[in-house]
Scaffold this active site. Structure first.
Site, PDB file in Angstrom:
ATOM      1  N   HIS A  59      35.642  20.873  57.329  1.00  0.00           N
ATOM      2  CA  HIS A  59      36.287  20.070  58.377  1.00  0.00           C
ATOM      3  C   HIS A  59      37.056  20.986  59.343  1.00  0.00           C
ATOM      4  CE1 HIS A  59      38.850  16.547  59.770  1.00  0.00           C
ATOM      5  NE2 HIS A  59      39.620  17.571  60.076  1.00  0.00           N
ATOM      6  N   GLU A  60      37.882  21.868  58.776  1.00  0.00           N
ATOM      7  CA  GLU A  60      38.688  22.768  59.611  1.00  0.00           C
ATOM      8  C   GLU A  60      37.808  23.781  60.354  1.00  0.00           C
ATOM      9  OE1 GLU A  60      41.719  22.214  60.249  1.00  0.00           O
ATOM     10  OE2 GLU A  60      42.027  20.681  58.725  1.00  0.00           O
ATOM     11  N   HIS A  63      36.663  22.298  63.567  1.00  0.00           N
ATOM     12  CA  HIS A  63      37.629  22.494  64.647  1.00  0.00           C
ATOM     13  C   HIS A  63      37.563  23.916  65.194  1.00  0.00           C
ATOM     14  CE1 HIS A  63      39.527  18.655  64.052  1.00  0.00           C
ATOM     15  NE2 HIS A  63      39.991  18.943  62.853  1.00  0.00           N
ATOM     16  N   ASP A 168      44.195  14.721  63.929  1.00  0.00           N
ATOM     17  CA  ASP A 168      43.024  14.675  64.801  1.00  0.00           C
ATOM     18  C   ASP A 168      43.010  13.442  65.696  1.00  0.00           C
ATOM     19  OD1 ASP A 168      42.278  16.970  63.512  1.00  0.00           O
ATOM     20  OD2 ASP A 168      40.822  16.009  62.200  1.00  0.00           O
TER      21      ASP A 168
END
Length: 363
Positions: A59-60, A63, A168
């Protein structure tokens, strides 16, 4: 972040796990023991947490790698009990770029959930009556493991899209507002909503889950801090380094001794010094290094100085200086003009300049 175990690098991004992550594993083990679980179920739950946090890393990375497309690097990704934190050098200021960076993380979890759906018989679970479903879910098999992983990734998507800035969803909200209100006002509105939701999370955490309290504190202070940062950047916009730099500074030569620097430190307020040889900047000496070598009074500073010196042009914007400080490991920069040393600038002096501009703008 202190107390972190480095796991490796992905695309130049350091992946770290903070020591407090072990508290989460211990808490999960404690809850399972309280439920009367066996060593096998405790191990299964711990493995589940590790796999789930692997999804958090992905997930990170969503980003971070999206931000990299906009020339924004990420120093590290740190795993904490409340989730992962990607340390981006800065948040893209263009609304469309921030929107894509904010959505990239949840999008990764959407992809993971969809892939899990290929092997998880979701219809089978949904078709069961409550008692049969409960019996099925209590079976510690691999199918249930994948089903719970599917649910966890789905929950990550939903939770992260709550408009609680700086999560987010809050960044998505800020980016959308920025198209109409501008970045400063949009941040103020998004931060206000984020702090209001943080208070709600805190109250819920008192009754439901203590981890909600940690998340609430993270959101509340994160929203406040970023709101202040954006206001600060707006105040500095258009102002040049030469307006805020230090010019009355003590320059050391390579032969200056530790004892001589100590005398300068005691007589004034300077804490960091440039070591120069003619027009060439050789290094930086700070008061902590001097104190560390205080017993070596006659030692020349050339032997204890830090050789890596960040330089910035006097004609550059002050915000550029802050960006360099964020990227590097120093808050003290040498300032040059036409290739020659003109002074220095540090974070404290920028802070004083911001206070001055704040008072001037309030008049």
């Amino acid at each position: 972040m202190k107390g972190s175990l480095k796991l490796g690098k992905v695309s130049g991004i350091q992946i770290e796990v903070h020591w407090t992550f072990t508290l989460l594993l211990l808490w999960v083990a404690f809850i399972e023991v309280q439920r009367g679980g066996t060593a096998a179920t405790i191990l299964m739950n711990m493995v589940f947490i590790v796999v789930l946090f692997f999804c958090v890393v992905l997930h990170e990375l969503g980003h971070a790698l999206t931000a990299k497309r906009f020339q924004v690097n990420t120093k590290r990704i740190t795993l904490l009990p409340i989730g992962g934190v990607a340390s981006l050098e800065k948040i893209p200021e263009k609304p469309e770029q921030e929107l894509l960076v904010a959505l990239a993380g949840p999008a990764v979890n959407v992809v993971i959930a969809l892939l899990l759906l290929l092997v998880v018989p979701l219809r089978e679970y949904l078709s069961l009556d409550p008692e049969s479903l409960d019996n099925l879910l209590n079976a510690g098999d691999f199918q249930n493991f994948l089903f719970f992983l599917f649910l966890a990734n789905t929950m990550l998507v939903v939770f992260n899209l709550i408009p609680a800035f700086p999560m987010d969803g809050g960044r998505v909200f800020r980016a959308l507002l920025s198209f109409k209100l501008g970045r400063v006002k949009a941040t103020e509105v998004a931060a206000g909503l984020g702090q209001a939701l943080a208070v709600l999370f805190f109250v819920l955490g008192l009754f439901l889950n203590p981890f909600l309290i940690l998340i609430a504190l993270f959101i509340f202070f994160g929203a406040f801090g970023e709101n202040q940062m954006v206001k600060r950047s707006a105040l500095l916009k258009g102002h040049l380094v030469q307006e805020a730099m230090l010019t009355d500074i003590t320059l050391l030569n390579p032969e200056t001794t530790v004892e001589e620097v100590i005398n300068v430190v005691l007589k004034g307020t300077e804490k960091q010094f440039l070591v120069v040889d003619g027009d060439e900047v050789l290094g930086i000496v700070d008061h902590k290094t001097v104190l560390k070598h205080a017993k070596e009074a006659k030692r020349p500073v050339v032997e204890i100085m830090k050789k890596e010196v960040q330089e910035i042009e006097a004609s550059a914007e002050v915000t550029k200086a802050l960006e360099l400080m964020a990227k590097g490991s120093t808050d003290f920069l040498a300032v040059t003009a036409n290739g020659l040393l003109a002074g220095a600038i540090d974070r404290a002096n920028i802070g004083e300049f911001i206070l001055l501009q704040t008072n001037l703008s309030a008049e």
